[in-house]
Design an enzyme around this catalytic site. Structure first.
Site, PDB file in Angstrom:
ATOM      1  N   GLY A   1       0.758  -1.230   0.000  1.00 27.49           N
ATOM      2  CA  GLY A   1       0.000   0.000   0.000  1.00 27.49           C
ATOM      3  C   GLY A   1       0.789   1.281   0.000  1.00 27.49           C
ATOM      4  N   LEU A   2       2.093   1.223   0.216  1.00 30.45           N
ATOM      5  CA  LEU A   2       2.906   2.436   0.297  1.00 30.45           C
ATOM      6  C   LEU A   2       3.864   2.547  -0.881  1.00 30.45           C
ATOM      7  CD1 LEU A   2       3.708   2.273   4.111  1.00 30.45           C
ATOM      8  CD2 LEU A   2       1.988   3.700   2.981  1.00 30.45           C
ATOM      9  N   SER A   3       3.631   1.737  -1.894  1.00 29.35           N
ATOM     10  CA  SER A   3       4.462   1.686  -3.087  1.00 29.35           C
ATOM     11  C   SER A   3       5.881   1.248  -2.793  1.00 29.35           C
ATOM     12  CB  SER A   3       4.482   3.030  -3.816  1.00 29.35           C
ATOM     13  OG  SER A   3       5.095   2.872  -5.071  1.00 29.35           O
ATOM     14  N   SER A   4       5.997   0.159  -2.067  1.00 27.29           N
ATOM     15  CA  SER A   4       7.322  -0.410  -1.819  1.00 27.29           C
ATOM     16  C   SER A   4       7.953  -0.900  -3.115  1.00 27.29           C
ATOM     17  CB  SER A   4       7.229  -1.557  -0.810  1.00 27.29           C
ATOM     18  OG  SER A   4       6.313  -2.544  -1.249  1.00 27.29           O
ATOM     19  N   SER A   5       7.132  -1.293  -4.092  1.00 23.01           N
ATOM     20  CA  SER A   5       7.688  -1.770  -5.362  1.00 23.01           C
ATOM     21  C   SER A   5       8.416  -0.646  -6.082  1.00 23.01           C
ATOM     22  CB  SER A   5       6.585  -2.351  -6.247  1.00 23.01           C
ATOM     23  OG  SER A   5       5.552  -1.411  -6.473  1.00 23.01           O
ATOM     24  N   ALA A   6       7.784   0.517  -6.193  1.00 19.73           N
ATOM     25  CA  ALA A   6       8.454   1.654  -6.829  1.00 19.73           C
ATOM     26  C   ALA A   6       9.655   2.090  -6.005  1.00 19.73           C
ATOM     27  CB  ALA A   6       7.476   2.814  -6.999  1.00 19.73           C
ATOM     28  N   ALA A   7       9.533   2.071  -4.678  1.00 16.86           N
ATOM     29  CA  ALA A   7      10.633   2.508  -3.813  1.00 16.86           C
ATOM     30  C   ALA A   7      11.861   1.613  -3.958  1.00 16.86           C
ATOM     31  CB  ALA A   7      10.175   2.552  -2.353  1.00 16.86           C
TER      32      ALA A   7
ATOM     33  N   ASP B   1       3.306   6.839  -8.083  1.00 13.19           N
ATOM     34  CA  ASP B   1       4.219   6.346  -7.048  1.00 13.19           C
ATOM     35  C   ASP B   1       5.628   6.898  -7.242  1.00 13.19           C
ATOM     36  OD1 ASP B   1       2.056   4.873  -6.216  1.00 13.19           O
ATOM     37  OD2 ASP B   1       2.738   3.018  -7.147  1.00 13.19           O
TER      38      ASP B   1
END
Length: 393
Positions: free
Chosen positions: A119-125, A167
């Site tokens: 939910g916090l855009s860990s993938s983009a991060a 994101d």
């Protein structure tokens, strides 16, 4: 940071550097960037750290403190199709960057996330943090726009998630104590400062205890439903239309939607209703933040959450319950589920004076509804933060 300790333990030397990318929240503007909408967002003071060092033989070797399996590949022979594990995002980033620049060095790295996944855009991060490290060891300098585009292509083309650039933009452009107001049509943006007379706020993250993956969810279906609505509306109105993949609701005037929405299949109409009303909420939210009205901005975030549940029709039972609890908890200005909404977390803008009471009441009510998630549910208090940075030793 534990990733530095683990790097030293694994490789018997200090890392050359630590790349960091913050997570993001999007209080208003969700589910609209892939249709060239407008968004508002904030980076938060939690995110992904990667302790890394160069490998001159071109090998990329990564471990994650959140996952068991180690990942390894060579920069010149990265698998051309996804492998079905957590490192696919980074394989995609390697391929996408190598199309633009010559890569000579690989890297060894240890990845650490500071909040639960979802939910916090860990993938983009993690992609952006990895790109920061990979560029550093290869002496490549990317502009902010390039960094966002490379990260976006890695998710779209390699992993297969039809996301927009919300994101990545939040995680790159954001500035502490400012609201990012971005138009994803032309990438123009404004950083709106928090006024001195604005009521104080912090960011609460309520993690449901259930993780999710976008590619395996109904996320891509929702994007296609938006495109289908736009395609049909253009046809009804006699507008020119081309490829389905290049059709966006932003191309269709609101008046056209109002004139022909009753002809759309119910699901298409609901997705379009969310998009058009969210577009208006974003504009109103930016105006509210600009004049220092955090309460009105929060109210609009609650409206966004409601539309995401009833018009976008996402949100797991757990997240919808969290949302309802938040709406009746004193001291919460506003909030919604964060990310795609199938699992993950809810975010809230809160009055710091109510912080302890909010943490207790939301947790108490949620565990009462889902007792099996006791020990998995968690809450976290954060603040706004600057966008991506590369820490150098």
């Amino acid at each position: 940071m534990f990733c530095e300790e683990q790097f030293l333990k694994t490789y018997n030397k200090e890392p050359a550097g630590v790349a960091f990318c913050p997570y993001r929240i999007c209080p208003i503007g969700a589910h609209s960037d892939h249709q060239h909408g407008k968004i508002t967002g904030l980076a938060i003071d939690r995110g992904i750290h990667i302790a890394y060092g160069p490998k001159q033989n071109g090998v990329v070797e990564l471990t994650s403190l959140q996952f068991d399996k180690r990942a390894q590949w060579h920069i010149s022979s990265t698998p051309s199709v996804k492998q079905g594990d957590w490192a696919d995002y980074l394989r995609g980033a390697t391929i996408t960057l190598s199309k633009r620049y010559s890569l000579k060095a690989g890297l060894s790295g240890v990845i650490e996330g500071s909040l639960p996944i979802g939910g916090l855009s860990s993938s983009a991060a993690v992609i952006i943090a990895y790109l920061s490290a990979l560029c550093r060891v290869n002496e490549i300098s990317l502009s902010d726009g390039e960094l966002i585009q490379v990260a976006l292509e890695a998710e779209n083309e390699y992993v297969g998630v039809s996301c927009g650039k919300l994101d990545q933009s939040c995680e790159v452009y954001s500035k502490k104590d400012h609201l990012l107001y971005l138009d994803t049509l032309d990438d123009s943006y404004e950083l709106i400062p928090a006024r001195q007379d604005m009521k104080p706020y912090k960011i609460a993250i309520f993690f449901s205890g259930i993780e999710r993956t976008l590619a395996g969810s109904k996320f891509n279906m929702r994007v296609d439903e938006c495109r289908s609505a736009a395609y049909a509306l253009k046809a009804y109105a006699g507008m020119e239309y081309g490829k389905f993949s290049e059709t966006y609701l932003r191309d269709v005037p609101y008046e056209v939607y109002l004139a022909y929405k009753d002809r759309l299949p119910e699901n298409f109409a609901k997705r379009a209703e969310h998009w058009y009303t969210e577009f208006e909420r974003v504009k109103l939210g930016a105006e509210a933040f600009r004049r220092g009205d955090i309460e009105e901005y929060g109210r609009l975030s609650f409206e966004s959450g409601k539309s995401s549940i009833y018009n976008w029709e996402t949100g797991s039972d757990e997240l919808k319950t969290l949302y309802e609890i938040m709406t009746r908890t004193p001291g919460i200005y506003g909030g919604r589920f964060s990310g795609a909404g199938f699992k993950g977390c809810c975010m809230a803008l809160i009055d710091p004076a109510y912080e302890e009471k909010i943490i207790y009441e939301v947790g108490h009510e949620y565990i009462k509804a889902f007792p099996a998630l006791k020990g998995k549910y968690s809450s976290h208090i954060c603040t706004s933060a600057d966008g991506v940075s590369l820490c150098r030793r």
